[in-house]
Design an enzyme around this catalytic site. Structure first.
Site, PDB file in Angstrom:
ATOM      1  N   CYS A  72       0.807  -1.225   0.000  1.00  0.00           N
ATOM      2  CA  CYS A  72       0.000   0.000   0.000  1.00  0.00           C
ATOM      3  C   CYS A  72       0.837   1.270   0.000  1.00  0.00           C
ATOM      4  CB  CYS A  72      -0.951   0.007   1.194  1.00  0.00           C
ATOM      5  SG  CYS A  72      -0.101   0.083   2.772  1.00  0.00           S
ATOM      6  N   CYS A 141      -2.334  -1.732   8.815  1.00  0.00           N
ATOM      7  CA  CYS A 141      -1.872  -0.488   9.454  1.00  0.00           C
ATOM      8  C   CYS A 141      -1.502  -0.737  10.918  1.00  0.00           C
ATOM      9  CB  CYS A 141      -2.954   0.586   9.364  1.00  0.00           C
ATOM     10  SG  CYS A 141      -3.365   1.045   7.675  1.00  0.00           S
TER      11      CYS A 141
END
Length: 175
Positions: A72, A141
């Site tokens: 990402c 994350c």
């Protein structure tokens, strides 16, 4: 007579612009559709990040962790400052990434402060994800935040062991 075609052209341009670009976007303070998909805790840490900045990475009592997610493009730098008793007295972060990555690193710095080095190792990505109510697509994350904590702690521990190794080498050289 020339004015009528120009007004028509301007009107066509406006209509084409509306079709291609959509209506004007709302001001930033109004939550857009993507922002409404984030939990309020993520939005809070994104809009008011805690402990943003850097510490002196050359300092012996500062550990730095730099991690990234190639999938990402998120990059997270987390630093900890440890006192003589082994307690984390300060933490800072800089993150290039989405709102969930920024929120995860912001929360991680809050959680490590006041903990010992060993206690900080117990912070898990699942705890961060649960606190921020991250959806499954954003779990990476919280994994980055856990990895950054571990990397910063490992860097700190390495800095602590370096002088001992140097002293041992010096003693062997004297023999």
């Amino acid at each position: 007579m020339a004015a009528a075609p120009q007004a028509g052209v301007a009107g066509l341009r406006r209509a084409a612009s509306m079709m291609c670009l959509g209506p004007r976007r709302p001001p930033l303070r109004e939550l857009s559709a993507p922002a409404r998909l984030y939990h309020k805790k993520v939005v809070d840490h994104y809009e008011n990040p805690r402990n943003v900045g850097s510490l002196d990475k050359k300092s012996k009592n500062v550990g730095t962790g730099l991690v990234g997610a190639p999938a990402c493009g998120d990059v997270m730098k987390l630093q900890i400052q440890v006192d003589e008793k082994g307690k984390i007295v300060d933490a800072r972060f800089k993150t290039f990434g989405c709102g969930s990555a920024i929120a995860s690193s912001s929360l991680a710095t809050e959680w490590v402060k006041g903990k010992t080095v060993e206690e900080a190792l117990t912070i898990k990505n699942t705890d961060i994800a649960k606190e921020l109510c991250l959806p499954p697509v954003k779990l990476h994350c919280s994994m980055l935040a856990e990895d950054a904590i571990k990397a910063a702690l490992a860097d700190y521990k390495l800095k602590q062991s370096t002088p001992e190794k140097e002293e041992a080498k010096e003693e062997e050289e004297k023999k």
